[in-house]
Design an enzyme around this catalytic site. Structure first.
Site, mmCIF file in Angstrom:
data_model
loop_
_atom_site.group_PDB
_atom_site.id
_atom_site.type_symbol
_atom_site.label_atom_id
_atom_site.label_comp_id
_atom_site.label_asym_id
_atom_site.label_seq_id
_atom_site.Cartn_x
_atom_site.Cartn_y
_atom_site.Cartn_z
ATOM 1 N N GLN A 98 0.862 -1.231 -0.089
ATOM 2 C CA GLN A 98 0.024 0.093 -0.145
ATOM 3 C C GLN A 98 0.706 1.369 0.002
ATOM 4 O O GLN A 98 2.034 1.104 0.229
ATOM 5 C CB GLN A 98 -0.846 -0.035 1.293
ATOM 6 N N HIS A 100 0.178 5.488 1.215
ATOM 7 C CA HIS A 100 -0.911 6.959 1.686
ATOM 8 C C HIS A 100 -0.269 8.105 1.094
ATOM 9 O O HIS A 100 0.815 8.472 0.809
ATOM 10 C CB HIS A 100 -0.726 6.859 3.268
ATOM 11 N N GLU A 118 4.393 7.427 8.687
ATOM 12 C CA GLU A 118 4.277 6.450 9.763
ATOM 13 C C GLU A 118 5.540 6.015 9.725
ATOM 14 O O GLU A 118 6.467 6.304 8.995
ATOM 15 C CB GLU A 118 3.357 5.442 9.244
ATOM 16 N N HIS A 176 4.753 0.341 0.744
ATOM 17 C CA HIS A 176 5.190 -0.512 1.760
ATOM 18 C C HIS A 176 4.391 -1.535 2.121
ATOM 19 O O HIS A 176 3.119 -1.619 1.943
ATOM 20 C CB HIS A 176 5.201 0.662 2.997
ATOM 21 N N ARG A 196 -4.457 0.570 -1.771
ATOM 22 C CA ARG A 196 -3.907 -0.729 -1.902
ATOM 23 C C ARG A 196 -3.634 -1.057 -3.338
ATOM 24 O O ARG A 196 -4.414 -1.054 -4.053
ATOM 25 C CB ARG A 196 -5.020 -1.687 -1.528
HETATM 26 ZN ZN LIG Z 1 0.738 2.060 6.094
#
Ligand SMILES: [Zn+2]
Length: 325
Positions: A98, A100, A118, A176, A196
């Protein structure tokens, strides 16, 4: 003044989860072998951390952010919502590949949200477990698109076998996936936007492939090249900075034996997640000692807090510390 806050975990059950919140983090889990995420700090719409003990029992993090902002956040007040989300993940299977979006891109979608940068901290790794972080050298957007179309995503992803204690920083726009066998602590911007790209050819609970978001995901992919882990030099003690970015600072703390470890006192809030050992706050708070998997949010107004730290086995006490920059 707000006291240190211990919240109830919010569990998420997915096909890829397991039982390690019980076996490795000492949690009292209900039956089921699909406990995938344990959200320890969240203020995102209806998803809310709720105080578990003390005079504020039952109060949501969102209510504290909006009603007692200066006491909670100090110099970071006011905020519409707590900007960070902290969770543990137990991956007994590979998670989907996925990406972001960043803040600018996430603000333009139908239900605007934050972007999601993240960082992961590897709490435990089964032999051979892999992290997928970034793309192999030389892979650009069109090479990624071609690999996705051909079902050969694994050939263009950068991957490695992490060790416990490794930290992996995943800025928004980085492709990632967390691999099977990893128990991970994750700090992220509080956001719910995920594209995704690839699901390893699997089907969902209904027997059909889960939806992919390849076009949006390719557009949101803005970082190319491999991501390598950051880790503490072997045999060292003290605090090391794992990540400092626009959204959070993320530290690993290994206090020297018998040391009192102090946090806060800078007019900001601090979050602590215990990975090993027993960490005890001043008895005036009436809080239980925090063991493996225990978490606490220290409000700005509580001032500096000293933890008495003790080993509970042969390994050294260890904790993760998160603060707003
Ligand atoms: Zn993630």
């Amino acid at each position: 003044m707000l006291p240190p806050l211990i919240f109830q975990p919010v569990y998420r059950r997915y096909l890829w989860g397991g039982r390690r919140f019980a076996s490795a983090l000492g949690r009292d889990l209900p039956v089921g072998d699909d406990y995938a995420e344990s959200w320890e700090l969240v203020d995102h719409g209806i998803d809310q951390s709720v105080v578990a003990t003390g005079p504020l029992t039952g109060t949501s993090l969102g209510d504290l952010v909006r009603q007692r902002d200066e006491e909670l956040l100090g110099r970071h007040a006011p905020q519409k919502a707590f900007p960070l989300l902290f969770k543990f993940l137990d991956a007994s299977r590979d998670l989907s590949v996925q990406v972001h979006p960043d803040d600018a891109r996430a603000s333009r979608i139908a239900v605007p949200d934050r972007g999601k940068t993240e960082a992961w901290y590897i709490v435990d790794a089964a032999p051979g477990a892999r992290i997928y972080a970034g793309l192999a050298n030389g892979v650009d957007r069109s090479a990624l698109a071609a690999a996705l179309r051909a079902g050969r995503c694994d050939e263009v992803l950068h991957s490695f076998a992490p060790r416990p204690g490794d930290c992996v920083f995943i800025p928004a726009g980085t492709v990632h996936a967390i691999g099977a066998g990893l128990l991970v602590a994750e700090i992220q911007q509080s956001s719910d936007v995920t594209y995704r790209l690839h699901d390893w050819g699997r089907v969902g609970p209904d027997g059909r492939p889960r939806q992919l978001h390849v076009e949006d995901g390719l557009e949101a992919t803005t970082r190319f090249g491999p991501v390598e882990p950051v880790r503490r030099p072997q045999g060292t003690e003290g605090t090391i900075r794992l990540v400092r970015c626009d959204y959070f600072v993320f530290d690993e703390i290994v206090p020297e034996a018998g040391q009192v470890w102090t946090c806060g006192g800078d007019d900001g809030s601090h979050f602590l997640a215990i990975i090993d050992g027993r960490w005890t706050l001043d008895p005036r708070w009436g809080l239980p000692p925090l063991g493996q998997g225990g978490c606490v949010l220290l409000p700005a107004s509580a001032g500096p807090q000293a933890f008495t730290v003790a080993a509970t086995g042969p390994t050294q006490p260890r904790a993760l510390h998160v603060a707003l920059p």
